[in-house]
Design a protein around this motif. Structure first.
Motif: not given
Lengths: 114, 113
Positions: A97, A100, B34, B36, B44, B46, B49, B87, B93, B97, B99, B101
């Motif tokens: 989303m 996010r 971000y 992690y 990893p 999260y 961010h 990391y 973005l 959502g 993407e 990394l």
């Protein structure tokens, strides 16, 4: 429990054999990813999928193949064409989303090719 | 993607605050920072961010400098379970959502009893 499962945790194969790594998620996430990690290194993206029946190559797709026939499943096949397949393989998913992008990772599969 | 620079390793005493720096001097206006972490032989996890404001959640705080060229992840009361590789990743973005990394080699944080 919601999460991502990868099986098996350790996998051994002989050189020249194809092997398929399993990745399942019950988070209802649209996007799924496969990464490879070599000792002392960061993660490198192999393939990713934004929605069912669609996937794109990542940075190191050669020698790998994937399918995304179901939302919850994204198996990775390491083919005999992959020159150096021994590595730690990580699967991840994200909700897909706008705004996010937290990726949730599975426990990983450590593949050793003998 | 903007490149990030992190120290390869750090130590922190148990119970103290761990401050992990990250330089991202080429960050552009639409890129988020971000964090992690990866505990040995696990996937990893999260952490947090942010874009330009400081952020805090149950795990950590993220402080981003006003010019956004660097940031610091703060673990307020480090425990032995915080020993991991951390990391710092910079990424814009999209509308989806989803993407990719790019993980560098990160900072290996060791919490000392």
């Amino acid at each position: 429990d919601g999460g991502i499962t990868q099986s098996p945790k350790y996998l051994f194969r002989k050189e020249g054999q194809n092997v398929t790594l399993s990745c399942e998620q019950n988070l209802n996430h649209d996007a799924m990813y496969w990464y490879r990690q070599d000792p002392g290194q960061g993660l490198r993206l192999i393939y990713y999928s934004q929605i069912v029946n669609d996937f794109q190559k990542g940075d190191i797709a050669e020698g790998y193949s994937v399918s995304r026939e179901k939302k919850e499943s994204f198996p990775l096949t390491v083919t005999s064409a992959q020159k150096n397949p021994t590595a730690f393989y990580l699967c991840a998913s994200s909700i897909g989303m706008q705004g996010r992008n937290e990726q949730f990772f599975g426990p990983g599969t450590r593949l050793t090719v003998l | 993607d903007a490149k990030t620079t992190q120290p390869p390793s750090m130590d922190c005493a148990e119970g103290r605050a761990a401050n992990l720096p990250c330089n991202h001097s080429t960050i552009s206006g639409n890129e988020y920072v971000y964090w992690y972490r990866q505990i040995h032989s696990q996937g990893p996890q999260y952490i947090i961010h942010g874009l330009k404001n400081n952020e805090t959640n149950e795990m950590a705080s993220l402080i981003i400098t006003e010019d956004r060229k660097s940031s610091t992840l703060i673990l307020p009361h480090a425990t032995l379970r915080d020993t991991a590789v951390y990391y710092c990743i910079v990424r814009a973005l999209s509308n989806f959502g989803n993407e990719k990394l790019t993980f560098g080699t990160g900072t290996r944080l060791t919490i000392i009893p």
